[in-house]
Design a protein around this motif. Structure first.
Motif, PDB file in Angstrom:
ATOM      1  N   HIS A 123       0.843  -1.196   0.000  1.00 12.91           N
ATOM      2  CA  HIS A 123       0.000   0.000   0.000  1.00 12.91           C
ATOM      3  C   HIS A 123       0.877   1.246   0.000  1.00 12.91           C
ATOM      4  O   HIS A 123       2.097   1.151   0.096  1.00 12.91           O
ATOM      5  N   ASN A 124       0.213   2.388  -0.126  1.00 11.62           N
ATOM      6  CA  ASN A 124       0.939   3.662  -0.178  1.00 11.62           C
ATOM      7  C   ASN A 124       1.944   3.625  -1.333  1.00 11.62           C
ATOM      8  O   ASN A 124       3.086   4.053  -1.197  1.00 11.62           O
ATOM      9  N   SER A 125       1.489   3.102  -2.464  1.00 12.04           N
ATOM     10  CA  SER A 125       2.373   2.789  -3.591  1.00 12.04           C
ATOM     11  C   SER A 125       1.827   3.360  -4.900  1.00 12.04           C
ATOM     12  O   SER A 125       0.631   3.651  -5.012  1.00 12.04           O
ATOM     13  N   HIS A 126       2.699   3.507  -5.869  1.00  7.40           N
ATOM     14  CA  HIS A 126       2.343   4.002  -7.209  1.00  7.40           C
ATOM     15  C   HIS A 126       2.695   2.925  -8.232  1.00  7.40           C
ATOM     16  O   HIS A 126       3.856   2.515  -8.311  1.00  7.40           O
ATOM     17  N   HIS A 127       1.707   2.467  -8.987  1.00 12.15           N
ATOM     18  CA  HIS A 127       1.949   1.440 -10.015  1.00 12.15           C
ATOM     19  C   HIS A 127       1.630   2.054 -11.365  1.00 12.15           C
ATOM     20  O   HIS A 127       0.491   2.406 -11.639  1.00 12.15           O
ATOM     21  N   PHE A 128       2.650   2.176 -12.219  1.00 10.12           N
ATOM     22  CA  PHE A 128       2.486   2.878 -13.500  1.00 10.12           C
ATOM     23  C   PHE A 128       2.928   1.957 -14.635  1.00 10.12           C
ATOM     24  O   PHE A 128       3.161   2.402 -15.758  1.00 10.12           O
ATOM     25  N   ALA A 129       3.000   0.650 -14.351  1.00  7.93           N
ATOM     26  CA  ALA A 129       3.623  -0.297 -15.283  1.00  7.93           C
ATOM     27  C   ALA A 129       2.647  -1.409 -15.639  1.00  7.93           C
ATOM     28  O   ALA A 129       1.551  -1.491 -15.096  1.00  7.93           O
ATOM     29  N   ALA A 130       3.080  -2.277 -16.548  1.00 10.38           N
ATOM     30  CA  ALA A 130       2.317  -3.497 -16.817  1.00 10.38           C
ATOM     31  C   ALA A 130       2.333  -4.373 -15.567  1.00 10.38           C
ATOM     32  O   ALA A 130       3.205  -4.231 -14.699  1.00 10.38           O
ATOM     33  N   LEU A 131       1.357  -5.277 -15.491  1.00 14.06           N
ATOM     34  CA  LEU A 131       1.262  -6.116 -14.291  1.00 14.06           C
ATOM     35  C   LEU A 131       1.917  -7.482 -14.475  1.00 14.06           C
ATOM     36  O   LEU A 131       2.332  -8.118 -13.504  1.00 14.06           O
ATOM     37  N   TRP A 132       2.038  -7.944 -15.724  1.00 13.20           N
ATOM     38  CA  TRP A 132       2.625  -9.277 -15.924  1.00 13.20           C
ATOM     39  C   TRP A 132       4.058  -9.398 -15.404  1.00 13.20           C
ATOM     40  O   TRP A 132       4.437 -10.488 -14.954  1.00 13.20           O
ATOM     41  N   PRO A 133       4.868  -8.314 -15.407  1.00 11.55           N
ATOM     42  CA  PRO A 133       6.215  -8.496 -14.844  1.00 11.55           C
ATOM     43  C   PRO A 133       6.189  -8.831 -13.352  1.00 11.55           C
ATOM     44  O   PRO A 133       7.189  -9.305 -12.801  1.00 11.55           O
ATOM     45  N   ASP A 134       5.051  -8.601 -12.689  1.00 11.36           N
ATOM     46  CA  ASP A 134       4.954  -8.910 -11.262  1.00 11.36           C
ATOM     47  C   ASP A 134       4.644 -10.387 -11.009  1.00 11.36           C
ATOM     48  O   ASP A 134       4.881 -10.883  -9.903  1.00 11.36           O
ATOM     49  N   VAL A 135       4.094 -11.081 -12.003  1.00 11.49           N
ATOM     50  CA  VAL A 135       3.758 -12.502 -11.767  1.00 11.49           C
ATOM     51  C   VAL A 135       4.696 -13.483 -12.472  1.00 11.49           C
ATOM     52  O   VAL A 135       4.914 -14.590 -11.979  1.00 11.49           O
ATOM     53  N   GLU A 136       5.256 -13.090 -13.602  1.00 13.34           N
ATOM     54  CA  GLU A 136       6.092 -14.033 -14.363  1.00 13.34           C
ATOM     55  C   GLU A 136       7.257 -14.604 -13.534  1.00 13.34           C
ATOM     56  O   GLU A 136       7.505 -15.816 -13.569  1.00 13.34           O
ATOM     57  N   PRO A 137       7.966 -13.761 -12.756  1.00 10.11           N
ATOM     58  CA  PRO A 137       9.090 -14.315 -11.972  1.00 10.11           C
ATOM     59  C   PRO A 137       8.649 -15.383 -10.971  1.00 10.11           C
ATOM     60  O   PRO A 137       9.370 -16.367 -10.749  1.00 10.11           O
ATOM     61  N   LEU A 138       7.488 -15.214 -10.365  1.00 12.34           N
ATOM     62  CA  LEU A 138       7.006 -16.214  -9.402  1.00 12.34           C
ATOM     63  C   LEU A 138       6.788 -17.557 -10.099  1.00 12.34           C
ATOM     64  O   LEU A 138       7.130 -18.612  -9.554  1.00 12.34           O
ATOM     65  N   ALA A 139       6.233 -17.523 -11.316  1.00 12.48           N
ATOM     66  CA  ALA A 139       6.023 -18.780 -12.054  1.00 12.48           C
ATOM     67  C   ALA A 139       7.371 -19.393 -12.433  1.00 12.48           C
ATOM     68  O   ALA A 139       7.516 -20.625 -12.430  1.00 12.48           O
ATOM     69  N   ARG A 140       8.352 -18.567 -12.745  1.00 10.06           N
ATOM     70  CA  ARG A 140       9.695 -19.109 -13.026  1.00 10.06           C
ATOM     71  C   ARG A 140      10.292 -19.748 -11.782  1.00 10.06           C
ATOM     72  O   ARG A 140      11.133 -20.640 -11.875  1.00 10.06           O
ATOM     73  N   ASP A 141       9.857 -19.300 -10.609  1.00  6.58           N
ATOM     74  CA  ASP A 141      10.282 -19.922  -9.358  1.00  6.58           C
ATOM     75  C   ASP A 141       9.369 -21.074  -8.954  1.00  6.58           C
ATOM     76  O   ASP A 141       9.412 -21.539  -7.809  1.00  6.58           O
ATOM     77  N   GLY A 142       8.508 -21.516  -9.872  1.00  3.35           N
ATOM     78  CA  GLY A 142       7.704 -22.714  -9.629  1.00  3.35           C
ATOM     79  C   GLY A 142       6.376 -22.466  -8.941  1.00  3.35           C
ATOM     80  O   GLY A 142       5.677 -23.418  -8.598  1.00  3.35           O
ATOM     81  N   LEU A 143       6.024 -21.208  -8.730  1.00  2.00           N
ATOM     82  CA  LEU A 143       4.789 -20.901  -8.015  1.00  2.00           C
ATOM     83  C   LEU A 143       3.691 -20.444  -8.984  1.00  2.00           C
ATOM     84  O   LEU A 143       3.974 -19.964 -10.077  1.00  2.00           O
ATOM     85  N   VAL A 144       2.464 -20.613  -8.559  1.00  2.00           N
ATOM     86  CA  VAL A 144       1.322 -20.061  -9.279  1.00  2.00           C
ATOM     87  C   VAL A 144       1.052 -18.687  -8.676  1.00  2.00           C
ATOM     88  O   VAL A 144       1.037 -18.550  -7.450  1.00  2.00           O
ATOM     89  N   ALA A 145       0.861 -17.682  -9.512  1.00  2.40           N
ATOM     90  CA  ALA A 145       0.790 -16.313  -8.999  1.00  2.40           C
ATOM     91  C   ALA A 145      -0.389 -15.556  -9.561  1.00  2.40           C
ATOM     92  O   ALA A 145      -0.767 -15.717 -10.720  1.00  2.40           O
ATOM     93  N   LEU A 146      -0.956 -14.714  -8.709  1.00  5.25           N
ATOM     94  CA  LEU A 146      -2.071 -13.849  -9.074  1.00  5.25           C
ATOM     95  C   LEU A 146      -1.734 -12.467  -8.538  1.00  5.25           C
ATOM     96  O   LEU A 146      -1.310 -12.328  -7.392  1.00  5.25           O
ATOM     97  N   ALA A 147      -1.876 -11.439  -9.370  1.00  6.86           N
ATOM     98  CA  ALA A 147      -1.626 -10.066  -8.918  1.00  6.86           C
ATOM     99  C   ALA A 147      -2.788  -9.176  -9.340  1.00  6.86           C
ATOM    100  O   ALA A 147      -3.366  -9.360 -10.415  1.00  6.86           O
ATOM    101  N   LEU A 148      -3.111  -8.239  -8.479  1.00 16.37           N
ATOM    102  CA  LEU A 148      -4.216  -7.311  -8.721  1.00 16.37           C
ATOM    103  C   LEU A 148      -3.746  -5.928  -8.312  1.00 16.37           C
ATOM    104  O   LEU A 148      -3.142  -5.768  -7.250  1.00 16.37           O
ATOM    105  N   VAL A 149      -4.036  -4.935  -9.155  1.00 17.06           N
ATOM    106  CA  VAL A 149      -3.675  -3.569  -8.791  1.00 17.06           C
ATOM    107  C   VAL A 149      -4.812  -2.646  -9.203  1.00 17.06           C
ATOM    108  O   VAL A 149      -5.390  -2.811 -10.281  1.00 17.06           O
ATOM    109  N   ASN A 150      -5.176  -1.725  -8.335  1.00 21.17           N
ATOM    110  CA  ASN A 150      -6.165  -0.725  -8.750  1.00 21.17           C
ATOM    111  C   ASN A 150      -5.429   0.518  -9.228  1.00 21.17           C
ATOM    112  O   ASN A 150      -4.211   0.632  -9.089  1.00 21.17           O
TER     113      ASN A 150
END
Lengths: 348, 348
Positions: A123-150
């Motif tokens: 929280h108290n954050s600014h997101h001005f980018a695509a969201l897929w870069p936030d989940v792809e690394p987790l999948a490369r680490d073997g995890l299933v990932a879901l990210a949501l940003v308003n």
């Protein structure tokens, strides 16, 4: 970069590392710490590399305008707090979301592996980018990932008349045996805001049912949407209530649950030039190794093959990987004028 | 019940408890244990009470036909396994998903409260009901809940030609200060399968862009969709790829991650009369008390008020609560012929 004449100049092919380093210089020379610059430059250069132009170097002027306005703290040092065995919270301290995420990334992975599932609430954050870069690394680490940003109020809820929700994307990634992860990143609005900006720049109309003007009337003019108008939730004529429900869920999870602002709550009027939504982000990571299902990544591959067998022409994320390979082989294609402007900004 | 003449008979108003008890007798007399009967009867009577007719007593013939076919085990005793501090797995042992869920419910709530987030992965299960009854109780217990269930191949993936995904609903619930929880339950297909069946029964055409016939050609005839045709993912003309991506995510989380079947994997041809998809279900529960955000339920209420202020006419779930109140006050409205038939089945 939104200089019109950039499209008329020759194309240059810039090595990815060169582009990234140049962007890092730009960020650092325009008000961020070296650490923040490195994270944002990698994110922005990666989007350009993958052909995600609406979140590539096109965003640089917006970043710099925001930094110059004093709306975001480019030197913020995020504070990570361990709330429970599966619950991490990060106060981005009015900085960008990506450095906050990077600071907590290893802890999130460790918690997901220990508990089977874990979440990171920023929280108290600014997101001005695509969201897929936030989940792809987790999948490369073997995890299933879901990210949501308003984001910022630019979407009318289903049946409503006034913009309230952000474009509120949902991104998902899953490891896939023998291949790059399966990744999607979709706006819950009829269109991503960056794509509206690009349509406006290029003078292309929007499809019907995507937007309304400042009087709440349907429009296909992207400038009317940007100029006091709003987008509709995705779903089409009969089902925009579904996109609206998903967008509401993103507000609740990315803002209410994290302690961030709803898309309609922040007030940047005192910061002329501010463009980055000051909200929150939620990331959930699941360890499929804890499942009774054997070989999740192989099962994911089974599904992909069945999708191809059912005639699906293109996998989510496939176009990005293809463009990525080409960019890494040949360099990232940029109009020469854009590249010259970036180099100038890196020295400024 | 799908007896056409039922619509021509007078309406009776049945006390909810009477309806539930009658349905429990029906289930028990047609091949389930008393424990399973109690869970299914409560679920089915609740759907009818709330006006969710496509998942109410309309489903009874399908349940009985499936039980008679030997496809599902009405006496199954689910096996709960603790996989990690935040990860519960249940083998429904070829029984219904709801009794499996009930067996693990308290443990799921305890894990969510201890860890901040927890998941319940159900496999080897049959889900033939609405999905919102699976999330609403978690929100009443103060948790934020997400549930995903895959079903049977009846949806063509985006750009494809053959049915592969199920209708694959996503349900979400969040506690709301001073009010019933905020709940939605949406099919990632253009329409819920139960609603296609109801449209076919009533002879109503589907909207354009909702379905294809057995040759993959667009159709508005619900019977053509049911008779070898398929539904499209939701999203409308320009964005069905988004509904398709979400449907794919449901397959991966409800089937691959749980150890269940994909919607296209099970083979019930040896069980004439079988109607229940033999797949899996994933439920995620989050404890907002672990958040840095103060008073999640109050924040949820803030968002609801803003949605009303933006002109949203109806909240997700609102119609169900209104119908529920009326049904509890006046009894559950049923055609007299339907009620007579249910009473007959309860004695059979």
């Amino acid at each position: 970069m939104n200089t019109k004449h950039a499209h008329l100049t020759p194309t240059e092919h810039i090595p990815f590392d060169t582009l990234r380093t140049t962007l890092a210089h730009i960020f650092e020379r325009h008000g961020t710490s070296a650490a923040v610059a490195a994270v944002l430059a990698d994110n922005c250069a990666s989007a350009e590399r993958d052909g995600a132009h609406s979140h590539g170097v096109f965003r640089i002027p917006g970043y710099l305008s925001t930094l110059a306005s004093g709306w975001v703290d480019g030197h913020a040092i995020p504070r990570v707090q361990d709330m429970a065995p599966g619950f991490l919270s990060v106060d981005a301290c009015n900085g960008f979301a990506q450095p906050a995420y990077m600071m907590a990334y290893d802890a999130l992975v460790a918690k997901a592996r220990a508990n089977g599932i874990a979440l990171l609430a920023i929280h108290n954050s600014h997101h001005f980018a695509a969201l897929w870069p936030d989940v792809e690394p987790l999948a490369r680490d073997g995890l299933v990932a879901l990210a949501l940003v308003n984001s910022m109020a630019c979407v009318v809820p289903s049946g409503g008349t006034k913009a309230l929700f952000g474009t509120n994307p949902i991104a998902f990634a899953a490891p896939r045996a023998g291949h790059d992860p399966l990744v999607f990143d979709l706006a819950t609005s009829a269109m991503a805001h960056g794509d509206v900006q690009i349509a406006a720049r290029e003078g292309r109309p929007l499809p019907e049912g995507f937007g309304v003007d400042c009087n709440g009337q349907p429009t296909t003019d992207p400038r009317a949407v940007l100029d006091g108008g709003a987008l509709l939730p995705f779903g089409g004529l009969h089902s925009s209530y579904k996109g609206s429900a998903l967008s509401m869920m993103v507000e609740l999870l990315a803002a209410a649950l994290t302690g961030g602002h709803f898309s309609f709550e922040f007030d940047w009027r005192g910061h002329s030039g501010a463009q980055t939504p000051h909200t929150g982000e939620l990331i959930i990571a699941i360890d499929p190794a804890k499942s009774q299902g054997r070989g999740f990544a192989q099962r994911c591959e089974d599904l992909v093959r069945a999708m191809a067998g059912a005639g699906q022409q293109r996998l989510p994320g496939e176009r990005r990987y293809r463009q990525r390979a080409q960019s890494l082989r040949e360099g990232v294609a940029l109009p020469a004028a854009t590249w010259a402007e970036l180099q100038r900004l890196a020295q400024a």
